[in-house]
Scaffold this motif. Structure first.
Motif, PDB file in Angstrom:
ATOM      1  N   ASP A  23       0.878  -1.175   0.000  1.00  0.00           N
ATOM      2  CA  ASP A  23       0.000   0.000   0.000  1.00  0.00           C
ATOM      3  C   ASP A  23       0.914   1.223   0.000  1.00  0.00           C
ATOM      4  OD1 ASP A  23      -1.614   2.130   0.514  1.00  0.00           O
ATOM      5  OD2 ASP A  23      -2.568   1.296   2.299  1.00  0.00           O
ATOM      6  N   LEU A  31       0.353   4.208  -0.324  1.00  0.00           N
ATOM      7  CA  LEU A  31      -0.174   5.382   0.383  1.00  0.00           C
ATOM      8  C   LEU A  31      -0.213   5.146   1.894  1.00  0.00           C
ATOM      9  CD1 LEU A  31      -3.071   6.422  -2.005  1.00  0.00           C
ATOM     10  CD2 LEU A  31      -0.768   7.367  -1.849  1.00  0.00           C
ATOM     11  N   GLY A  32       0.311   3.998   2.324  1.00  0.00           N
ATOM     12  CA  GLY A  32       0.401   3.708   3.752  1.00  0.00           C
ATOM     13  C   GLY A  32       1.728   3.065   4.067  1.00  0.00           C
ATOM     14  N   GLN A  78       0.601  10.090   7.726  1.00  0.00           N
ATOM     15  CA  GLN A  78       0.371   9.237   6.557  1.00  0.00           C
ATOM     16  C   GLN A  78      -1.116   9.045   6.317  1.00  0.00           C
ATOM     17  OE1 GLN A  78       3.159   6.563   4.840  1.00  0.00           O
ATOM     18  NE2 GLN A  78       1.859   7.842   3.566  1.00  0.00           N
ATOM     19  N   ARG A  79      -1.891   8.942   7.404  1.00  0.00           N
ATOM     20  CA  ARG A  79      -3.345   8.768   7.258  1.00  0.00           C
ATOM     21  C   ARG A  79      -3.966  10.007   6.602  1.00  0.00           C
ATOM     22  NH1 ARG A  79      -5.230   4.880   9.991  1.00  0.00           N
ATOM     23  NH2 ARG A  79      -3.716   5.232  11.646  1.00  0.00           N
ATOM     24  N   SER A 112      -3.037  10.026   2.928  1.00  0.00           N
ATOM     25  CA  SER A 112      -3.817   9.059   2.154  1.00  0.00           C
ATOM     26  C   SER A 112      -5.248   9.536   1.963  1.00  0.00           C
ATOM     27  CB  SER A 112      -3.800   7.703   2.858  1.00  0.00           C
ATOM     28  OG  SER A 112      -4.600   6.773   2.172  1.00  0.00           O
ATOM     29  N   SER A 148      -4.413   3.346   6.628  1.00  0.00           N
ATOM     30  CA  SER A 148      -5.420   4.264   6.087  1.00  0.00           C
ATOM     31  C   SER A 148      -6.608   3.519   5.504  1.00  0.00           C
ATOM     32  CB  SER A 148      -4.793   5.136   4.998  1.00  0.00           C
ATOM     33  OG  SER A 148      -3.565   5.676   5.436  1.00  0.00           O
ATOM     34  N   ARG A 149      -6.436   2.229   5.176  1.00  0.00           N
ATOM     35  CA  ARG A 149      -7.492   1.450   4.551  1.00  0.00           C
ATOM     36  C   ARG A 149      -8.030   0.330   5.440  1.00  0.00           C
ATOM     37  NH1 ARG A 149      -6.016   4.263   0.757  1.00  0.00           N
ATOM     38  NH2 ARG A 149      -3.915   4.183   1.545  1.00  0.00           N
TER      39      ARG A 149
END
Length: 542
Positions: free
Chosen positions: A244, A246-247, A282-283, A286, A482-483
């Motif tokens: 991921d 984006l994480g 990071q959260r 994202s 984040s997911r």
């Protein structure tokens, strides 16, 4: 309540192994009965299949490790089964008990060749149908002669098979047609911006209405779990950033945490503060990209530019301390790669002061827009029961009324010492999934504000041995990315390489539920649904 006594009452043959989490070892013949009892017993209710891991134990056989949790009681259990028949390995399916097992079992079939009897769709999930062998088996032949590079497209078959056990105990293969000749089937992806990566949907349409949807994965598959088996533990860290993307900070945190827990390494408080702040930055990063791309999917280009403009500020902060913007090689076993930059605290505080009024503008521009609301409200509804059964964690699960945040369920780093609200909506539609993430940006800023002025002095890295060996055993750790829940399962034989390393994808459960929540919707709804599920394809393909 004594879970062992409860289980023994149903299946006396189960063997137990004590540890951080109770293990129940069961023969394949009793697996389905045990799984059903664990799910349906009113005093246990193991309704959440956290992770399903295929295993090759060599002479001990091929099998599966199931990590289970009760969302009502908070109990945890690991269930293990194996078959010694390597020529025709068969295990009973549990996808009729936990819906999330359907794609996970196809993944195990793809890589280990284990056939799940009773599974409705026993096809490969990632690799081509003409692939020879099962790559995650220890005896797999990796020579290029067996699987040469093919430059031809794979022929997509519309026939799948189900293996049933007849009254004589024999396996009987039954075929089933996925799409009839008279159905109107369209491809969306793998090269399509609205699939958010190289993911392919085959969609059966009646006019504009979706009748059914099939997901095809594997277009970006890189064999990361296989690669980990030949890498030392520090070398495996680089691969988590590329799952991921984006994480990256959060996924790497999970792997470091799992290794540190296994080795009994105590992490300095300064590191825990830094990791928590970085995870929350990071959260926000994202969720801003989620906002931007969803706006673009639905035609709101102004909001798209706003989100990208503000996300750049976080990337600048990351770059100053870590040297990276997307692939962040920052967390290491025992701490972080380098101390925070002297400007870090000031820049983070300035960003939060800047971001709060910007969020109000986001809501004015997009959230309150009548077109956006009509595209999202009441569309793609996922029930709480289905969210749990599919294992759809993160903002998707919380939008359906499931309080599934790992930071609350199993606090790690500094999350047990800060106050924040778990954002939960009840509607389960696209708009709820959107609003959960927008409100989580505010909660992330609240968490950072509680920590940023209180980062203690101390070491930013524990001195580790030149060669890291994880003690023999099995270990699982998870973080809230984040997911959703990103888990790391390690089985170690006491060597400097992992015997097996499995990553619990956040995105696989999200695409598992796509067929369920898109049926009866319009083809345009699929774009809104896919955007609000917020999956990342390399995390799915691994």
């Amino acid at each position: 309540m004594n879970i062992q006594e409860k289980i023994t009452g149903y299946i006396p043959q189960v063997q137990f192994v004590e540890g951080d989490t109770l293990w129940a070892v069961v023969a394949p013949a009793h697996l389905h009965d045990l799984a059903k009892a664990l799910r349906e017993d009113a005093d246990m209710q193991f309704d959440f299949l956290r992770s399903l891991t295929g295993m090759d134990w060599g002479e001990d056989g091929l099998g599966v490790v199931y990590h289970l949790e009760s969302t009502r009681f908070g109990f945890q259990l690991v269930m293990k089964t194996a078959t010694t028949d390597r020529e025709h390995p068969e295990l009973p399916t549990v996808c009729d008990i936990w819906k999330g097992a359907e794609l996970n079992e196809r993944e195990v079939f793809d890589y280990f060749g284990i056939v799940f009897t009773g599974h409705p769709d026993m096809r490969r999930l990632y690799l081509r149908d003409d692939w020879v062998g099962y790559p995650l088996r220890k005896d797999f032949d990796e020579s290029k002669e067996i699987n040469p590079l093919r430059m031809t497209n794979e022929v997509t078959s519309d026939v799948t098979s189900t293996i049933e056990i007849d009254e004589h105990g024999h396996a009987v293969e039954k075929t089933r047609v996925l799409f009839e000749d008279d159905e109107y089937v369209v491809n969306i992806g793998p090269q399509h911006p609205a699939t958010h990566g190289v993911l392919r949907f085959r969609v059966s349409l009646e006019g504009e209405v979706i009748k059914k949807l099939q997901v095809h994965c594997g277009y970006i598959h890189r064999g990361i779990e296989k690669m980990c088996e030949s890498l030392t533990y520090p070398q495996t860290l680089a691969l988590t950033d590329r799952l991921d993307y984006l994480g990256a900070m959060q996924s790497r945190h999970a792997l470091c945490m799992c290794i540190e827990k296994a080795m009994g390494v105590e992490i300095p408080e300064r590191v825990q503060y830094i990791r928590t702040i970085m995870d929350e930055l990071q959260r926000i990063d994202s969720h801003l990209l989620f906002f931007s791309t969803l706006c673009m999917d639905l035609g709101a280009l102004t909001a798209f530019f706003y989100g990208f403009r503000d996300r750049e500020k976080i990337l600048d902060i990351f770059e100053e301390t870590t040297g990276g913007r997307l692939i962040l090689n920052y967390n290491v076993i025992g701490g972080v790669q380098a101390d925070i930059h002297p400007n870090f605290v000031k820049r983070v505080k300035d960003f939060i002061a800047y971001m709060r009024p910007q969020l109000k503008e986001y809501h004015e521009v997009f959230s309150g827009n009548i077109i956006a609301q009509q595209r999202m409200k009441g569309v793609g509804v996922l029930s709480r029961e289905d969210a749990i059964s599919f294992g759809a964690t993160g903002g998707t699960g919380r939008a359906s009324g499931w309080a599934c945040d790992v930071r609350k369920r199993h606090p790690y780093a500094m999350y047990g010492k800060v106050h924040f609200n778990e954002i939960v909506f009840q509607e389960g539609d696209c708009y709820a999934r959107y609003m959960v993430r927008m409100k989580e940006i505010e909660e992330s800023m609240n968490i950072i504000e509680q920590l940023i002025d209180n980062i203690p002095e101390g070491e930013y890295q524990v001195k580790m041995k030149p060669v890291i060996r994880v003690p023999e055993g099995s270990y699982y750790s998870a973080v809230e990315t984040s997911r959703g829940e990103f888990g790391v399962y390690i089985e170690s034989r006491g060597e400097k390489y992992p015997y097996r390393m499995k990553f619990r994808s956040t995105g696989l459960p999200l695409i598992s539920c796509l067929d369920t929540i898109t049926r009866g919707g319009k083809i345009a709804d699929l774009i809104a649904i896919g955007g609000t599920l917020d999956y990342i394809v390399p995390d799915i393909d691994r």
